[in-house]
Structures are given as C-alpha cells and as structure tokens.
Design a protein around this motif. Structure first.
Motif, PDB file in Angstrom:
ATOM      1  N   LEU A 278     -23.045 -75.920 -16.923  1.00  9.02           N
ATOM      2  CA  LEU A 278     -22.329 -77.164 -17.215  1.00  9.02           C
ATOM      3  C   LEU A 278     -22.838 -78.310 -16.348  1.00  9.02           C
ATOM      4  CD1 LEU A 278     -18.691 -75.792 -17.574  1.00  9.02           C
ATOM      5  CD2 LEU A 278     -20.233 -76.511 -19.387  1.00  9.02           C
ATOM      6  N   THR A 279     -23.649 -77.983 -15.363  1.00  8.35           N
ATOM      7  CA  THR A 279     -24.175 -79.006 -14.457  1.00  8.35           C
ATOM      8  C   THR A 279     -24.944 -80.069 -15.225  1.00  8.35           C
ATOM      9  OG1 THR A 279     -24.436 -77.245 -12.817  1.00  8.35           O
ATOM     10  CG2 THR A 279     -25.473 -79.356 -12.332  1.00  8.35           C
ATOM     11  N   GLY A 280     -25.813 -79.624 -16.118  1.00  2.37           N
ATOM     12  CA  GLY A 280     -26.605 -80.575 -16.890  1.00  2.37           C
ATOM     13  C   GLY A 280     -25.777 -81.371 -17.871  1.00  2.37           C
ATOM     14  N   ALA A 281     -24.692 -80.781 -18.370  1.00  4.06           N
ATOM     15  CA  ALA A 281     -23.861 -81.459 -19.361  1.00  4.06           C
ATOM     16  C   ALA A 281     -23.048 -82.590 -18.748  1.00  4.06           C
ATOM     17  CB  ALA A 281     -22.936 -80.455 -20.037  1.00  4.06           C
ATOM     18  N   VAL A 282     -22.601 -82.422 -17.495  1.00  4.79           N
ATOM     19  CA  VAL A 282     -21.799 -83.464 -16.848  1.00  4.79           C
ATOM     20  C   VAL A 282     -22.624 -84.293 -15.868  1.00  4.79           C
ATOM     21  CG1 VAL A 282     -19.648 -82.184 -17.062  1.00  4.79           C
ATOM     22  CG2 VAL A 282     -21.032 -81.904 -15.003  1.00  4.79           C
ATOM     23  N   GLY A 283     -23.852 -83.848 -15.580  1.00  3.13           N
ATOM     24  CA  GLY A 283     -24.690 -84.545 -14.608  1.00  3.13           C
ATOM     25  C   GLY A 283     -25.324 -85.797 -15.177  1.00  3.13           C
ATOM     26  N   HIS A 285     -28.616 -86.656 -14.229  1.00  2.97           N
ATOM     27  CA  HIS A 285     -30.021 -86.534 -13.834  1.00  2.97           C
ATOM     28  C   HIS A 285     -30.946 -87.097 -14.901  1.00  2.97           C
ATOM     29  CE1 HIS A 285     -28.427 -83.670 -10.929  1.00  2.97           C
ATOM     30  NE2 HIS A 285     -27.875 -83.021 -11.916  1.00  2.97           N
ATOM     31  N   GLY A 286     -30.494 -87.065 -16.151  1.00  4.72           N
ATOM     32  CA  GLY A 286     -31.371 -87.388 -17.272  1.00  4.72           C
ATOM     33  C   GLY A 286     -31.873 -88.814 -17.243  1.00  4.72           C
ATOM     34  N   ASP A 287     -33.149 -88.994 -17.464  1.00  3.17           N
ATOM     35  CA  ASP A 287     -33.759 -90.321 -17.511  1.00  3.17           C
ATOM     36  C   ASP A 287     -34.081 -90.654 -18.958  1.00  3.17           C
ATOM     37  OD1 ASP A 287     -34.839 -92.694 -16.677  1.00  3.17           O
ATOM     38  OD2 ASP A 287     -36.814 -91.853 -16.249  1.00  3.17           O
ATOM     39  N   ASN A 288     -33.037 -90.626 -19.796  1.00  3.20           N
ATOM     40  CA  ASN A 288     -33.228 -90.783 -21.238  1.00  3.20           C
ATOM     41  C   ASN A 288     -32.303 -91.868 -21.752  1.00  3.20           C
ATOM     42  OD1 ASN A 288     -32.280 -89.729 -24.202  1.00  3.20           O
ATOM     43  ND2 ASN A 288     -34.449 -89.331 -23.841  1.00  3.20           N
ATOM     44  N   ALA A 643     -31.539 -82.577 -25.285  1.00  2.64           N
ATOM     45  CA  ALA A 643     -32.149 -82.311 -23.989  1.00  2.64           C
ATOM     46  C   ALA A 643     -32.617 -83.608 -23.347  1.00  2.64           C
ATOM     47  CB  ALA A 643     -33.330 -81.374 -24.158  1.00  2.64           C
ATOM     48  N   SER A 644     -32.241 -83.801 -22.095  1.00  2.00           N
ATOM     49  CA  SER A 644     -32.724 -84.942 -21.341  1.00  2.00           C
ATOM     50  C   SER A 644     -32.939 -84.519 -19.906  1.00  2.00           C
ATOM     51  CB  SER A 644     -31.719 -86.088 -21.385  1.00  2.00           C
ATOM     52  OG  SER A 644     -32.130 -87.127 -20.547  1.00  2.00           O
TER      53      SER A 644
END
Length: 702
Positions: A278-283, A285-288, A643-644
C-alpha cells in the motif's frame, strides 16, 4: 498478436451493442458508460442510434420510460440480471410503450447459473441453451404487456475501460479489495470451532460470503472472455492470498476447458494483492503528471477514473466559480481524437517534466498548423505559457473544434499545475522521505513520535498543515512500509498518544468529509463526540496492524523497504518492480512467491509428483502474453493501478537492474504485457477501501 489488446477487445464487444442500438432508447449503467467513454466514446453510440442525445439515459429506478413514439429500448448493464436490476427493468418497462427490448449484460451466462443456483442448467448450456436468459426474455415480454412483443437477452464482454491499448480498468469491480485478518472474525462467526480459519492462507472460495464469491465469478467470467479473444490458453499465477482465490477460480473455470484445448497461444495471468504494497498507492514518490491530474482534479460524475476539466477558459464567460457549471466539462479520455489520444498515451508513460514538454510541443504544432500567431519560447514549461498557447484557439472556432481533445488535455495540465494541492504533494514527498530515513535509524515508536506534532485540530491548522484525511494517508504509508513490527511498551505508548491526538482532531472537525463520515460511522448533522471518535480510531489501528502483517506469508517479497548506507539513502522499492524482476530473472527458474495455480488432473498429478521428484513448475515468462491483474496507483500495482513510474519504465528498470538482457529477451520472444486494474488509484482511495468498505459483502445488486 500485436493487434490483439484491451482496446480492440472492448471495441469489438461494443460493436454487438451498436448493432442493436438503431432508433432505440439506450439505458446504460455507470460501469458500462465508463467502458464506452474510454473505448468508443458516446458519439459512436449516438451515431449508431441515429437520434438525439436525449436517447442516451442513465439506468436506474428514476429513469424515464419510453413514450408512444419510442417502441425500442436497449439496456446495457455491467451486473448480474438479478435482484434490484431486474426490479428496475420491470419498473421502466411497466411505464413505457416498448415493443422491442434488448438487454445486454457484461456478465456471462455461467455466472448467472451460479447466481440462480441452477446446476442442472450447466448441462443445458452445453447443449447450446441459456435457460436464465431465456426465462428473462419471457418476463420482459410480460412486463411490456404483450407476449408477442420481441425481447432479447445477450452477453457482451464489456468488462474493460481501456485507458491505453495495453492498460485497462474494470470499473464494475472498483471496490474489489483483498481481505484482511480482521475479516476472518466474520467468516469464523458462522463456522464450528473445529473448522475455524487460522489465517488468510486458509481462506478459499468455499469459505467466502455468497456476495463476494459471485463478484469473483463475474470477474472470472469476463477475464475468460478476454483470454478467448486473445486466442490463448492461460496459465494462472498469484501473489498473495486473495489473488490465489481468484487465480484458482479462473484456472478451474469449467466453461473455459474446451476453449483452452483449441487455443493456439499461451498467456501468463498474474494476480497481485494490493495490500502487499500500500506504500506505493498512498505515497507521493511518483513523478508522473497523470497521477497528479487524477489526484487533484474533481471526478467526472458517475466515473471512478476520469476527471472534470474546466473549459471556461475557452469561452467568453468570466472565469468565476458560478460559471464553471454553465459549460460542459472536458475530460482525459479522448477515444475519437487520434492526436489527443497519442498525447494521452505519451503522458501515461513519461515523467512529469517530459510530459509538460510534450504538451507544449503538441500545442505549438497544432497552433502552427492552424496558422495562429504563436510566439515560441523555450526553457521551463509554465502554466502561464501553456495558457497563452491555449488562448490562441479561443476566437477560432474551427481550430478549437479540430483540436478540442488536445485543448482538454492542455487545460487539464494547466489546472493541475495551478492546483493548491501541488504544494502539499511536495510536502508529502518530503515527509515520506524523512520517514524512510527514520525507519532505518530508529524504532517504530520514534517514527510515530515524529508524526505527533503534525496532528492538529481544526482551530490549530493552517492551509499548509495536514487535515485528518492526510493523516490517514501518512499512517497507512508508515504501517505499510515498515512491515511486521515487534510489540512493546514503547510502541503502545507512542500509539496511544497518536490515537488521542487523532481522536481529538476528528471530534473537533466542524464539518466531516463524506469519507470521514463513512470511517467514523456518523451522520453529517450529528456532532461527533471524543468517545465515539476514539472507538473508531481504535478500530482503525487494528486495521493498520493488519497491514503490517500483509507480507508475513511471503518468502521473497517480505519488504518494500531498502535500508540506507554510507553512500545511498533509504528507499522504497515497489512490489511490482520486484515481481517483474523475479519473473524475468533467469537465475530463478521457479519464483517462490509467484504461485502457479493447478487446472485439471494433469496439473494436479504434476503437483503431487513434485513432492517426490523434480517436476518443472510453470513460469510466467514462458508465455508470449503476460496479463497482470491487480489494483494500481502511481508507483506500481493492485485493484490494477496506473504505474508511476509508469508501467513501461517500471518494466525497464526492473529488468535492467537484475536482468540486463531482459528487454532483449522480451523483444526476441515478442512478449506482450497487458495490465488490468480495477481502477486508477489516488492516495485518498486507499483509506476508503481499507476503513470504509465492506470487503466481504460487496453490493452486487442482489
């Protein structure tokens, strides 16, 4: 194989609807409308109908019926033809003058047999009959008032909303989410003591609630239709306990047996649990750029993925808030505008700065083709610069009409860059990076102590501070990235202080958002007491502890956290990237956590013999087509998330780090990757799915 993708599959399915739509009133539910929106566009359906826009109606209890001059109706539905759906059909037909009725359902007949508890009907289906559909056809004639009228019920696989040729969403399953240990309490409540489930690993299809099982069967039915279109025999793999249930159901889907025998190709279908990362879903980090558009701009009404773009800039109206609803909004989906569609697909797979340059390039080229007086400027792309290019089209109606799709994407970019949430996005990113460093250097209690000062009540907050929903996002981030944590007095004390501060912040909110109302279980007009808020916060922390144990059954994918050292800072490594690396790593012929599902006697015998002798297990990379199913956000996978870093970049990075020849391997084999996601996630979706969704009892209209 290259021409077979999610977009062509969906467009082919809609052709069945378009063939029936001539001179008809067409009723669509929200999920099918979203599929049409991304694949063909409403203009294509209106063209097939040959009538005014008022001939397209939203399906629901309040939908208007057909008048004396409207004898034909087409209903396009994403759900089972049972329960409330059939009642609504009956009510609409009862107040109409229809003589010809067509009902198109996105759910196959086998799933209807399961829902109707008609095992004997399976034999009839093998003989070419569809008893559930045939019975409903008789009922439709009865409700129209004359058994001599015409009624048709047919299946068209309208599962997907193709965001790009190889990235598609499933709007009808937007709320489908993996189970958590907390859900075992309900499942065990109806089971005898000797058959209690000890962990999620023991949950299978037979232990699920009827509603959830039917929802999974509907999904499996649609996925099987997609595999049939691709002409492949699928080998199913799972990463996670909930994915194992769905993958096993697809692997053993009885109606697909004959189809698989005749299939010329092979596909690896990999299901991944969103809760594993879930880290990526709420994080943040994405540069998109697209990720920020989806997170900042308001949702398009009735849609789970697209957003509203304010188009007032292109009119003579003043840009005041009261004028925003006068002009129809724009959107991101540009299914019928080829240049805009190419830009959109480019935005999905490029970084933020590159995406801005791409938007500027398209606007400049469009203005040049229309001989508009454009002033070229290089360097950094700014909102003002893009706005000046867009304004050139304002007084040239022909140019504006020709490039309408491009202008919508351009305005979406400007409004995203100007949005007040953009600064907070950077604040989130800075705090998340600080947390990543703290996790490696100190205990969980110390990390929570860092969170404590930023928990402020409404009277203490400024616009730059975190509101209660933001705090929930940060808590999910922390508990997901750390994984399993040892209990102790220090942790209990730190959590207690956070609970008290959070309960105080909730109870002093003058107006709770709809999401907080769901989580806290209170009506908007009722004042929330500290005691009631505290009860909800305690339950919330139970779910947060469930998140920490999500990867406890994994052997390879135990962590998404890479500790720092003297030369590198601590970082987050998306689970999707780890899965891709594992699949294409030639040094690991049998990925441990990517579990193959048995289908049929042959596979079961192989599994049995593998206990005594070496039997080669199936591997996802051995097929020509890879279908990844999950829910995805800005940084990797799950419901299927965008995906980002975007999918292409994630694949490339993952392959090049552990398998430098991986891309060459894909190229030589002609390996095709298709990503399916239940929705494009933004950070705020996760608290809703975790804390305010009944995962065991989805609303399937029955």
């Amino acid at each position: 194989m290259s021409t077979l993708d999610a977009l062509s599959f969906t467009q082919q399915a809609w052709e069945q609807v378009l063939a029936k739509a001539k001179r008809a009133l067409v009723y669509l539910d929200a999920a099918c409308a979203e599929s049409l929106h991304w694949s063909c566009g409403s203009g294509r359906l209106l063209q097939a109908v040959g009538g005014p826009v008022c001939d397209l109606l939203e399906f629901g209890p309040q939908a208007v019926g057909g008048g004396p001059g409207q004898p034909k109706a087409v209903f396009v539905l994403s759900c089972l033809l049972k329960g409330r759906t059939v009642e609504t059909l009956r009510d609409i037909l009862g107040r109409s003058h229809f003589q010809y009725c067509v009902v198109v359902t996105a759910v196959g007949h086998p799933a209807h047999l399961t829902a109707s508890h008609l095992p004997a009907g399976a034999m009839a289906e093998l003989e070419g009959q569809q008893p559930v559909f045939e019975q409903l056809e008789e009922k439709l004639c009865e409700w129209m008032g004359n058994m001599k009228y015409t009624a048709e019920v047919l299946h068209a696989p309208l599962l997907l909303a193709p965001v790009a040729p190889h990235l598609a969403l499933t709007p009808a399953f937007a709320s489908l989410f993996p189970l958590l240990p907390r859900d075992l309490k309900f499942l065990n409540s109806a089971r005898p003591d000797k058959k209690k489930l000890g962990s999620l690993a023991e949950v299978d299809a037979s232990t699920l609630t009827p509603e959830l099982l039917l929802q999974i069967r509907c999904l499996v039915s649609s996925l099987s239709a997609f595999c049939e279109y691709l002409g492949v025999r699928e080998e199913c793999f799972s990463v996670g306990t909930f994915s194992r249930i769905i993958a096993a159901d697809l692997a053993n889907y009885a109606p697909a047996k004959n189809r698989r025998k005749a299939a010329a190709g092979r596909a690896s279908v990999v299901f991944v649990d969103r809760t594993l990362d879930l880290t990526g879903a709420v994080g943040h980090h994405g540069d998109n750029l697209v990720e920020k558009m989806i997170s900042f701009l308001p949702k398009l009404p009735g849609h789970t993925n697209d957003v509203m773009v304010n188009m007032v800039e292109l009119t003579a109206l003043q840009t005041k808030e009261e004028n925003y609803t006068v002009i129809a909004p724009g959107c991101l989906a540009q299914s019928s505008d080829i240049p805009a569609k190419a830009l959109w697909e480019s935005l999905l797979t490029t970084k933020h700065k590159e995406a801005l340059m791409e938007v500027r390039r398209h606007l400049v080229e469009a203005a040049s083709r229309e001989n508009l007086p454009i002033k070229m400027s290089m360097g950094r792309v700014t909102p003002g610069q893009l706005t000046s290019y867009i304004q050139l089209f304002k007084k040239n109606f022909r140019a504006m009409e020709s490039h309408c799709g491009l202008l919508q994407l351009g305005l979406a970019t400007v409004q995203t860059l100007k949005h007040p949430q953009l600064a907070k996005w950077d604040n989130f990113l800075a705090f998340e990076r600080l947390l990543l460093q703290s996790i490696g250097e100190s205990s969980m209690s110390s990390v929570l102590n860092q969170l404590l000062p930023i928990i402020k009540t409404f009277s203490q907050r400024t616009n730059d501070d975190y509101n209660p929903e933001d705090l929930l996002i940060l808590l999910v981030y922390i508990y997901s990235v750390v994984g399993e944590i040892p209990t102790g007095k220090n942790l209990d004390a730190a959590e207690e202080m956070v609970k008290v501060a959070l309960s105080m912040a909730f109870s002093e909110e003058p107006k709770l958002s709809p999401l907080l109302q769901k989580i806290l279980g209170c009506e908007p007009e009722i004042n929330l007491t500290f005691q009631k808020a505290r009860i909800a916060v305690d339950e919330l922390f139970e779910l947060l502890h469930d998140i920490t144990a999500a990867r406890s059954l994994m052997k390879q994918f135990k962590s998404v956290y890479i500790p720092g050292n003297h030369t590198h800072q601590a970082t987050y490594k998306p689970l999707l990237k780890q899965v891709v690396e594992e699949i294409f790593n030639p040094e690991r012929p049998d990925p441990v956590d990517i579990e193959p599902m048995s289908s049929g006697l042959t596979d079961l015998l192989k599994t049995g013999f593998s206990m005594f002798m070496k039997v080669k297990q199936p591997c996802p990379r051995s097929a020509k087509v890879g279908v990844c199913v999950g829910k995805y956000s800005g940084t990797h996978w799950t419901h299927l998330l965008l995906a980002s870093p975007p999918l292409k970049q994630t694949l490339e990075e993952g392959l090049m780090r552990k398998c430098p020849s991986g891309l060459e391997l894909i190229s030589k084999r002609g390996f095709q990757v298709i990503v399916l996601s239940t929705r494009l996630l933004k950070p705020l979706n996760i608290p809703e799915l975790l804390f305010a969704t009944d995962r065991l009892h989805p609303d399937i209209g029955i």
